[in-house]
Write an enzyme that holds these catalytic residues in place. Structure first.
Site, PDB file in Angstrom:
ATOM      1  N   ASP A 168      14.434 -13.419  16.022  1.00 40.54           N
ATOM      2  CA  ASP A 168      13.072 -12.880  16.012  1.00 40.54           C
ATOM      3  C   ASP A 168      12.951 -12.019  14.759  1.00 40.54           C
ATOM      4  OD1 ASP A 168      10.601 -11.881  16.454  1.00 40.54           O
ATOM      5  OD2 ASP A 168      11.142 -10.671  18.193  1.00 40.54           O
ATOM      6  N   GLN A 211      12.078  -0.619   5.214  1.00 41.64           N
ATOM      7  CA  GLN A 211      10.724  -1.138   5.012  1.00 41.64           C
ATOM      8  C   GLN A 211       9.669  -0.092   5.345  1.00 41.64           C
ATOM      9  OE1 GLN A 211      10.957  -4.428   7.756  1.00 41.64           O
ATOM     10  NE2 GLN A 211      11.904  -3.097   9.271  1.00 41.64           N
TER      11      GLN A 211
END
Ligand code: SPD
Length: 297
Positions: free
Chosen positions: A170, A47
């Site tokens: 998370d 990313q």
């Protein structure tokens, strides 16, 4: 107070006045934040990673254009993800965190001294970035009770032989590498890797903006776990500012079985979480209920 033009040159004045970050939701609504400067930008194998310094929220970690944490409001998300299950569980010892590369969740989990934690993060560059640019968040990576693995969390859990008392997801949003962490095969492996009485919590997006996503996650979880509860928190820099978490267990009811005395005994202090809020966060607004029952939105 002198105006900016009295204090700075023309060119930096232009920067000061023109640097803004906007995160759009479906290209029709968004949050815009005035930025001091871009501190870091990179492309990891997974990313785009940016660290921005902002006037209102301090430093912000942005992945694929979406705000993950800001120095000003990260405590809400991390305290609510970690402490609600860790205080709902009567005696948590082993905790698994899937994702959490910025380290905020690990930081909160490690405050529970009885706990050993394993964190499995796919993107090592997020951890490195947090250690360098977010020193108040990425504080626990070297804690001797913590183990940090750089692996695909989904694959880790698919082959995991260990059992945990608390498992936390998370993750970033359910797009790209994190998408699988919101799907049923992954949730089945979570259930397999929990001890009896264990608790699973996953961040589950905004009840205002991501209703279908929240519903989808809830539907999957309700097919797997006997006990599934939604709870919410106010996180100003996440889309809509209103965020949800899904808590699951085979038998622990996070409100009925909650012992306020454990919070007191822990000696821990918090900026958001407290015993009253532990109960209160499970009280849902009417639009998330039908006949008083949580309908998974
Ligand atoms: N749209 C933002 C969703 C972010 C959820 N995870 C944040 C990670 C913080 N540790």
């Amino acid at each position: 107070m002198p105006s900016p033009s009295e204090r700075i040159s023309e060119s930096s004045m232009t920067d000061l006045w023109n640097l803004w970050f906007t995160e759009l939701h479906r290209r029709r609504v968004g949050l815009t934040i005035k930025i001091k400067q871009l501190l870091y930008t990179a492309k990891s194998p997974y990313q785009r990673i940016d660290v921005l310094d902002s006037y209102e929220f301090g430093r912000m970690l942005v992945l694929y254009g979406s705000i993950m944490v800001t120095e000003k409001d990260e405590f809400v998300y991390h305290e609510m993800l970690a402490h609600v299950p860790l205080f709902a569980h009567p005696n948590p010892k082993r905790v698994l965190i899937i994702g959490g590369g910025d380290g905020g969740t690990l930081r909160e989990v490690m405050r529970h001294k009885s706990v050993r934690a394993t964190m499995v993060e796919i993107d090592e560059m997020v951890v490195q970035t947090s250690q360098k640019y977010l020193p108040s968040i990425g504080t626990a990576f070297k804690n001797p009770r913590a183990q940090v693995l750089f692996e695909d969390g989904e694959r880790y859990l698919a082959t995991c032989k260990e059992k945990f008392d608390v498992i936390l997801v998370d993750a970033s949003d359910p797009v790209g590498p994190a998408e699988v962490l919101f799907q049923k095969p992954f949730h089945k492996n979570v259930a397999r890797c929990l001890n009896p009485g264990g608790i699973f919590v996953t961040q589950s997006e905004s009840p205002f903006f991501h209703q279908k996503t929240v519903q989808g996650i809830q539907r999957n979880l309700r097919e797997i776990f006997p006990m599934v509860r939604l709870y919410t928190a106010n996180i100003p820099t996440y889309p809509s500012g209103f965020w949800s978490f899904s808590l699951c267990s085979d038998k622990v009811d996070p409100v009925a079985h909650f012992k306020e005395s454990r919070v007191k005994k822990s000696g821990l202090t918090f900026k958001y979480y407290n015993a009253a809020l532990h109960r209160g966060c499970f009280a849902l607004p009417s639009f998330m209920l039908e006949d008083g029952e949580d309908i998974g939105l």
